[in-house]
Design an enzyme around this catalytic site. Sequence first.
Site, short mmCIF file in Angstrom:
data_model
loop_
_atom_site.label_atom_id
_atom_site.label_comp_id
_atom_site.label_asym_id
_atom_site.label_seq_id
_atom_site.Cartn_x
_atom_site.Cartn_y
_atom_site.Cartn_z
N GLU A 117 10.20 21.98 31.88
CA GLU A 117 9.24 22.96 31.35
C GLU A 117 9.30 23.05 29.83
OE1 GLU A 117 8.27 27.77 31.74
OE2 GLU A 117 10.19 26.98 32.44
N GLU B 172 5.02 34.05 37.48
CA GLU B 172 6.16 34.44 36.66
C GLU B 172 5.69 35.44 35.61
OE1 GLU B 172 10.01 32.33 34.62
OE2 GLU B 172 8.09 32.20 33.57
#
Length: 279
Positions: A146, A240
């Site tokens: 990420e 998230e």
Amino acid sequence: MKIQFGASLLSWITPVWTPEAGKYAIKKTAGAGFDLIEILLPPSMDLNATEVRKQLDDHHLNVACSLNLPKEAHIAFYPEAAEQLIRRAVDLSSALESELLCGVLHGGIGVFSGNPLTEEESVIITQVWSHVADYAGKKGIGIAIEPINRYESYVCNTAQNVLDLIHATGKDNLFVHLDTFHMNIEENNFHDPVIAAGSRLRHFHITESHRGMPGEGTVNWEELFRALQEIDFTGNLVLENFSSSVPGMQQMVSLWQKSPHDAEELARGSLAFMKSYCL
């Protein structure tokens, strides 16, 4: 394979893992109607995989594991420590029957050299990634990296940064994990990075520009979901975003403004929002 809709552990609890908190998050994720929970592994790897796996089975939840490298495992500075920690995370992911380990696996969050990434640092990172990719491959696990924003890392800020390093390894079980919060800061738009990642894109954090309810901020959702459709995305779409109603969350993620939604509202509303674009 269809898209799996997930919620991060952080949708319900702070990043500090305890058996009680983990059990609570699993129960809440299932109750809100998600297919999958993303478990952020503690750097200590102190997690009872047998116990957690039973809880997942009891609630009919799939799982993806994630790891954010701590400062003491910043790959460019401490490659051996980083490799050992990622290997342990792969082992725990395997024990939890997760097919994917994702997260900030290019460097420690909050670590800076004072300069852009160097060629020497890139070589160190690709060597470590190559080693852990081979190790994970033997266990049938993919690793998705990420990119995060410039205020948290100097290593990988964009999808292309990750793709360039992946291509340098030549490994086919390394993938991309994107996050709309970081994309909103670093990318030119929400379409091109998704197209560039293509089949390498396996995991996506869905969150608004202010970490609140999708649709109430500045993320261009139409552009994003159009791109996902164009690449026939079949990975994980994982919520998230954070609510200040979760004790300790404000301090953990610098969420200084009070959230207009509690964790339950945020999770259910976000899931409905994602499905409205995909179903």
